[in-house]
Structure formats: structure tokens, C-alpha cells
Design an enzyme around this catalytic site. Structure first.
Site, PDB file in Angstrom:
ATOM      1  N   LEU A  69       0.924  -1.226   0.043  1.00  0.00           N
ATOM      2  CA  LEU A  69      -0.066  -0.104  -0.075  1.00  0.00           C
ATOM      3  C   LEU A  69       0.787   1.251  -0.051  1.00  0.00           C
ATOM      4  CD1 LEU A  69      -3.116  -0.864   2.323  1.00  0.00           C
ATOM      5  CD2 LEU A  69      -2.958  -1.044  -0.172  1.00  0.00           C
ATOM      6  N   ASN A 100       6.970  -2.869   3.690  1.00  0.00           N
ATOM      7  CA  ASN A 100       8.330  -1.953   2.860  1.00  0.00           C
ATOM      8  C   ASN A 100       7.938  -0.873   2.674  1.00  0.00           C
ATOM      9  OD1 ASN A 100       6.771  -3.145   0.888  1.00  0.00           O
ATOM     10  ND2 ASN A 100       8.547  -3.619  -0.440  1.00  0.00           N
ATOM     11  N   ASP A 311       0.298  -9.554  -4.848  1.00  0.00           N
ATOM     12  CA  ASP A 311       1.619  -9.033  -4.858  1.00  0.00           C
ATOM     13  C   ASP A 311       1.167  -7.648  -5.592  1.00  0.00           C
ATOM     14  OD1 ASP A 311       4.226  -8.267  -4.389  1.00  0.00           O
ATOM     15  OD2 ASP A 311       5.099  -9.679  -5.697  1.00  0.00           O
TER      16      ASP A 311
END
Ligand code: DOR
Length: 433
Positions: A69, A100, A311
Site C-alpha cells: 500500500l 516495506n 503482490d
């Protein structure tokens, strides 16, 4: 507020049900699941809303256990608001946010920030995944206990592998005590060695550095072995190789409690998609060969691969378009194409309708030990209405809600479209070209 969905073909793997049923929702919950078409004892007059789902599929809201996001820190690529709305657009009512970001989600402060922001937006349920190591540097474990308390549903250094085996061992031991899932980005960085596409004849021809399948395979092997040793639960993210499928299959045959996911691009495209140095097809792990694609489908069919995840990795236009292939960041914006791409598996005879929806709803819920992914009475009203016959051309620039327009499927015609998504009391209707 009451909403009745009537006349649709309901597919709910959590109840092993596929057939005609009507669903009555009240105050954001599923009140009645009426298999026999008729809602006995319900006063249907004065319904707030009746939705005719004739010719449509009615399915539990999809769960994506692998979404980037980007907020905090990379709001030019995606925000919690745009990403969670894109999720609803794709039929997903739950997304798990990878850590991340910047700062990395390696402490309860960031976890709480994500949850608070997502709740305020009210678009889809956002469940944070915490980092395995502080700053995702692979050196020191993040404070799992506090992050779990704050709301993290799993831990992963996704985007980067946990290269050091002792760190992964400790992570699994620690996670075991908390009954938390460790999600493995299975890549041996010494073997992938900075490769930017699949290693093979094509990478040699294109003059690009290749990343070999073995980099994925050995890491899957290692993490399964460490899971067996420690009793910690491991989930293998984005499986892309024939060897990876084989290793997971063998582990399951031995009774190891491992789960695995693949993503639509790994069963829809081969490495050929990067020809012409198409940065939109640069992804990590890289797109592989025809043999790998077939093995992934076989793994989906025989249950080796439990879950389809997106993903979803949005990147800015500037990063993808104005850079050389080697310098462009890897990733595909996946939330808004996942369902039609996955529906192709039914058309190809790889999965039944029930098994497909199970891999997008019940199985991720089970792996994460969360609720959702069901249309059972009393549960939160989260569902999607899908026209399985509708053909739409992917026009990322025009139609994606995600800020990430980076998709190798742009311009392709796909079959199957999400027509409406219901998230608790919110009914979203989507305009499809
Ligand atoms: O292609 C990818 N993009 N693979 C990853 O593992 C990370 C992701 C990202 O964050 O962009």
C-alpha cells in the site's frame, strides 16, 4: 439498513455451497443466507435496497494476503486510501499490507498508524504485516509481540529476503510462541545476484542479468526445513518456479504445515513479456518460462499452492517509463486485474469455480487465522458481485483507481468483471467500459 441480494449464483467455499441463494444483510452483517431462494419469516416489504444479481456470481469479498500500500512514505506510488479503494474495485474486501514502507512497519507505532488511517477511510479491511527484522535489514528481529498486540497479522521482510538463516530460525521460533505466520520472500540474494529477469537464453539474448530459478528453490527448501525444525508456521510468497512447486509439494506430502501463494502474473505470462525491455513486466521474482507456468497451474490444481495473492506493487509512471529496464523498480499493480486473470483458470479447466474462490477467500483466511472470506450468517457483510461473462479491456490509465498504472496487461481484453462490491454498509457500483 437492509440490503437483499437476490437471484445470483452464490459461491461460498466456507459453506461448500455453489448454487442459487438469496442473501439478506442488515447493519453491515449477513443476516440470512437463504439457500432455498425464499427468505422464510422475513418481512421483505420496505427493504432499503434490493439488488438483482441474475446472471451474476455472488462471492465472499476476496482476501489479498500480499499487497503493497506504500503509505507511509511512498504516497506518490499509492496511499492507504487509493490502495484500499482499488482493492474494493477488484473485489477485495481485505488486504494485508506489506511492511516495506518508509518508515518500515517494524514497530507498533507504524502498525497503529496504518490501522487508524485505514479505519478512517473505511474502504476494505487493511491488516498490517509487520517486518521480520528492524528496517528490513535482515539483522535484528523486530518486536513481534508488541506488533502482534498492535494488530499485525503476520511477519515478512517481503521485497527482501531474510538472507541470514539464523535470523530466520529465530523468527520462526519467536513466531511459533505467538502463533504468528512468517511469510517468506524466498530468494537467495547470493544466487539471484542482482538479476533483473529470469536467467536463460532470453536474458542472454537481451543482454540483461538473469536471476535463476534455483535462487527461489533453495530458499523455499531452507525455510521449509527451518519451519520443520522450529515448528514455526511458514508461508511461501509469490511462487514462480517449477522447482519451487516441487519442493512445496514434497514438504506437504511429508505433512509439513506450509502454505504457499502464487500471483496471477505467474500463471498468465512468461518471460517473453519482458521482450522489448518492457519495464511493466519487470517483477520480483521474475516472470519465468512456459514450463514454470504449467507447473504453477499444476500446483494450483493439486493443492500445492493454496492461495492466489496479487503482490500488488504500484510504482510511479516516472520510475517505470522513464528508466532503463535495469533501473526500473520491480512490481505489477495487481488488485484490479487479479479476479479476471484468475477466472481464466476456470475456463482452462485448471480449477473449479469453488476451488478458485477458495484460494481467494477461505484459504488466505485460514493461513492467517483471521475471520472473513465467508458469507455465513452473522459475519460481516463483505462480498462481491461478479459478471463472469463480461469482457473488459484493461485500461490502467483510465480505469485503475490505484495510483500504480504499471501493468503488463494494459490493453488486453479479459473476461469477468466485478460489478459491485459490498463492504459492510457500503455498496460500490463499478462502471465498466
Ligand atoms: O516485484 C516486486 N515488487 N516484488 C517484491 O517482492 C516487492 C515489490 C515491491 O515492493 O515493489
Amino acid at each position: 439498513m437492509r440490503i437483499l441480494i437476490t437471484g445470483g449464483r452464490v459461491i461460498d467455499p466456507s459453506q461448500e455451497f455453489a448454487g442459487r441463494a438469496d442473501i439478506l444483510m442488515e447493519d453491515g452483517l449477513i443476516k440470512t443466507f437463504a439457500r432455498d431462494k425464499k427468505l422464510k419469516g422475513e418481512d421483505l416489504s420496505g427493504q432499503d435496497r434490493i439488488i438483482d444479481a441474475g446472471g451474476m456470481w455472488v462471492i465472499p469479498g476476496l482476501i489479498d494476503m500480499h499487497t503493497h500500500l506504500r503509505e507511509p512514505g511512498y504516497e506518490n506510488k499509492e496511499t492507504i486510501r487509493t490502495g484500499s479503494l482499488a482493492a474494493l474495485h477488484g473485489g477485495f474486501t481485505t488486504v494485508c499490507a506489506m511492511p516495506n514502507t518508509n518508515p518500515v512497519n517494524d514497530n507498533p507505532g507504524v502498525t497503529e498508524f496504518i490501522l487508524k488511517k485505514a479505519r478512517a477511510e473505511g474502504n476494505a479491511r487493511v491488516l498490517p504485516i509487520g517486518a521480520v527484522t528492524k528496517g528490513q535489514t535482515g539483522e535484528e528481529l523486530a518486536p513481534f509481540y508488541m506488533m502482534r498486540e498492535a494488530g499485525c497479522v503476520a511477519f515478512s521482510d517481503d521485497g527482501r529476503p531474510v538472507a541470514n538463516p539464523i535470523i530466520m530460525r529465530r523468527a520462526l521460533e519467536y513466531a511459533r510462541g505467538l502463533d504468528a505466520l512468517i511469510i517468506s520472500h524466498a530468494e537467495d540474494p547470493l544466487l539471484s545476484d542482482g538479476g533483473v529477469m529470469n536467467e536463460g537464453l532470453l536474458s542472454v539474448t537481451m543482454g540483461l542479468k538473469g536471476s535463476p530459478s534455483i535462487a527461489e528453490e533453495v530458499m523455499i527448501y531452507r525455510d521449509i526445513a527451518l519451519s520443520e525444525l522450529t515448528g514455526g508456521r511458514v508461508h511461501i510468497a509469490h511462487v514462480s518456479t517449477m522447482g519451487g512447486v516441487r519442493v512445496i509439494r514434497q514438504a506437504k506430502e511429508r505433512g509439513v504445515n506450509v502454505t504457499a501463494e502464487t500471483c496471477p502474473h505467474y500463471f498468465s505470462l512468461t518471460e517473453e513479456a519482458v521482450s522489448g525491455f518492457n519495464t511493466h513486466a519487470r517483477v520480483n521474482p521474475p516472470l519465468r518460462t512456459h514450463k514454470d507456468v504449467e507447473a504453477i497451474k499444476e500446483g494450483l490444481k493439486d493443492g500445492t499452492i493454496d492461495i492466489i495473492a496479487t503482490d500488488h506493487a504500484p510504482h510511479s509512471r516516472a520510475e517505470k517509463i522513464s528508466r532503463q529496464f535495469d533501473d526500473a523498480p520491480p512490481g505489477i499493480s495487481g488488485l484490479e486485474t487479479a479476479l479476471p486473470l484468475s477466472l481464466a483458470l476456470v475456463e482452462l479447466g485448471v480449477l473449479s469455480e469453488m476451488e478458485l474462490i477458495r484460494k481467494l477467500t477461505q484459504n488466505p483466511a485460514k493461513a492467517l487465522r483471521i475471520d472473513g472470506g465467508t458469507l455465513r450468517e452473522g459475519m460481516s457483510a463483505e462480498l462481491a458481485i461478479v459478471d463472469p461473462q463480461r469482457r473488459c479491456v484493461v485500461e490502467a490509465g483510465e480505469n485503475f483507481i490505484s495510483l500504480g498504472k504499471n501493468t503488463p496487461f494494459d490493453g488486453m481484453e479479459l473476461k469477468g468483471a466485478v460489478i459491485k462490491t459490498i463492504f459492510r454498509e457500503k455498496v460500490m457500483e463499478w462502471q465498466r467500459a
